[in-house]
Write an enzyme that holds these catalytic residues in place. Structure first.
Site, mmCIF file in Angstrom:
data_model
loop_
_atom_site.group_PDB
_atom_site.id
_atom_site.type_symbol
_atom_site.label_atom_id
_atom_site.label_comp_id
_atom_site.label_asym_id
_atom_site.label_seq_id
_atom_site.Cartn_x
_atom_site.Cartn_y
_atom_site.Cartn_z
ATOM 1 N N ASN A 9 0.843 -1.201 0.000
ATOM 2 C CA ASN A 9 0.000 0.000 0.000
ATOM 3 C C ASN A 9 0.879 1.253 0.000
ATOM 4 O O ASN A 9 0.670 2.186 0.767
ATOM 5 C CB ASN A 9 -0.950 -0.003 1.198
ATOM 6 C CG ASN A 9 -2.046 1.051 1.076
ATOM 7 O OD1 ASN A 9 -2.284 1.584 -0.008
ATOM 8 N ND2 ASN A 9 -2.682 1.380 2.177
ATOM 9 N N GLU A 35 1.277 -3.114 -5.017
ATOM 10 C CA GLU A 35 0.967 -1.713 -4.693
ATOM 11 C C GLU A 35 2.215 -0.937 -4.270
ATOM 12 O O GLU A 35 2.278 -0.393 -3.168
ATOM 13 C CB GLU A 35 -0.126 -1.611 -3.626
ATOM 14 C CG GLU A 35 -1.514 -1.825 -4.194
ATOM 15 C CD GLU A 35 -2.604 -1.175 -3.350
ATOM 16 O OE1 GLU A 35 -3.034 -0.058 -3.720
ATOM 17 O OE2 GLU A 35 -3.018 -1.781 -2.342
ATOM 18 N N ASP A 148 -2.027 -10.175 -3.886
ATOM 19 C CA ASP A 148 -3.319 -9.746 -3.373
ATOM 20 C C ASP A 148 -4.349 -10.079 -4.449
ATOM 21 O O ASP A 148 -4.374 -9.460 -5.502
ATOM 22 C CB ASP A 148 -3.260 -8.237 -3.096
ATOM 23 C CG ASP A 148 -4.591 -7.662 -2.657
ATOM 24 O OD1 ASP A 148 -5.571 -8.428 -2.539
ATOM 25 O OD2 ASP A 148 -4.648 -6.442 -2.432
ATOM 26 N N ASN A 150 -7.704 -10.095 -3.772
ATOM 27 C CA ASN A 150 -8.928 -9.356 -3.466
ATOM 28 C C ASN A 150 -10.173 -10.237 -3.452
ATOM 29 O O ASN A 150 -11.279 -9.779 -3.790
ATOM 30 C CB ASN A 150 -9.100 -8.176 -4.438
ATOM 31 C CG ASN A 150 -8.384 -6.929 -3.937
ATOM 32 O OD1 ASN A 150 -8.614 -6.489 -2.813
ATOM 33 N ND2 ASN A 150 -7.498 -6.381 -4.747
ATOM 34 N N HIS A 257 -2.163 -4.434 4.804
ATOM 35 C CA HIS A 257 -1.956 -5.858 4.574
ATOM 36 C C HIS A 257 -0.807 -6.355 5.430
ATOM 37 O O HIS A 257 0.085 -5.588 5.807
ATOM 38 C CB HIS A 257 -1.609 -6.138 3.109
ATOM 39 C CG HIS A 257 -2.721 -5.887 2.145
ATOM 40 N ND1 HIS A 257 -3.433 -6.895 1.535
ATOM 41 C CD2 HIS A 257 -3.231 -4.726 1.655
ATOM 42 C CE1 HIS A 257 -4.333 -6.375 0.727
ATOM 43 N NE2 HIS A 257 -4.241 -5.056 0.772
#
Length: 266
Positions: A9, A35, A148, A150, A257
């Site tokens: 992130n 990310e 990830d 999702n 995360h």
């Protein structure tokens, strides 16, 4: 081989919170980041370059958005950064490092939580990606797909199971799609698992564990452990047979995360 997957992130943000200081203590062979939220030239600070590792990036065309990376002690034979569909490739969602007959992939599957348009794109990605993943599984190469995704798989993968049945990431058809790739019992009964499929490395190591890898930044979700397990390492059966351990590290907190570490026998 110790492979770490981590949605940062924002890699600069995670670094400022001590991620690479922690990383240096973990004896990692390959790190897959999702990310990065930066362009490669913005990630050249010494703090983001741990000694003994080489780095490869796939940036999103949109600045400050998405982006994936691989850090490795050993130089791969080849690095790939595109799967051939511009809407996906241009968002910086795939990078693959090839080491002999082993491919390690850093994947970032889109989220649909922002609205119908992005949910529609996520579902396009799912449909387009399925034959690619099937081809990799049948190719004879060994793969570890980190990232990830999702999507949760079943009740043990999310705290608020009942309340999220109509929310992106826990929709029945999303769960069916993901578990339909995977040959294990960690699904929720919506599908019959394939006889030959990917292995969910965490579930291979911890079939019944209730652990999460992502928490909303709203309210006190993390403090109350109201989480989701949406970060995975999916492995082909050959390398999965050598899974030694799998661990999620919710602390220290570097991102919304948690890093996922899997050790595979050499």
């Amino acid at each position: 081989m110790r492979i770490l997957s981590f949605n940062a992130n924002g890699l600069r943000s995670a670094t400022s919170k001590g991620f690479f200081d922690w990383f240096k203590q973990q004896d990692i062979d390959v790190l897959c980041v999702q990310e990065t939220k930066a362009q490669e030239h913005q990630l050249d600070d010494a703090a983001l370059r741990p000694e003994g590792y080489q780095r490869w990036f796939k940036d999103a065309q949109k600045k400050g958005y998405s982006g994936v990376a691989i850090y490795s002690r050993r130089a791969p034979d080849e690095v790939r950064t595109a799967l051939g569909w511009a809407p996906f490739d241009d968002e910086g969602r795939y990078i693959e490092a090839r080491f002999g007959n082993l491919s390690v992939v850093s994947f970032y599957i889109p989220s649909g939580s922002s609205g119908e348009e992005r949910q529609g794109f996520k579902e396009e990605v799912m449909a387009w990606l399925k034959p690619i993943l099937d081809g990799w599984l049948a190719s004879g190469r060994q793969y570890v797909l980190c990232g990830d995704w999702n999507i949760v798989r079943a009740k043990n993968d999310i705290k608020n199971w009942t309340g999220n049945q109509k929310n992106s990431g826990c929709l029945p058809h999303e769960r069916a799609w993901l578990s339909g790739l995977i040959a294990d019992a960690g699904h929720d009964g919506l599908i019959t698992p394939p006889a030959h499929g990917w292995k969910d490395a965490f579930r291979a190591a911890k079939p019944d564990a209730v652990e999460y890898s992502w928490w909303s930044q709203r309210g006190a979700a993390r403090a109350n452990n109201v989480g989701w397990r949406i970060d995975y390492q999916l492995a082909t059966p050959g390398i999965a047979a050598g899974i030694v351990s799998a661990d999620i590290f919710p602390e220290p907190k570097f991102s919304d995360h948690a890093p996922l570490l899997v050790e595979y026998a050499e």
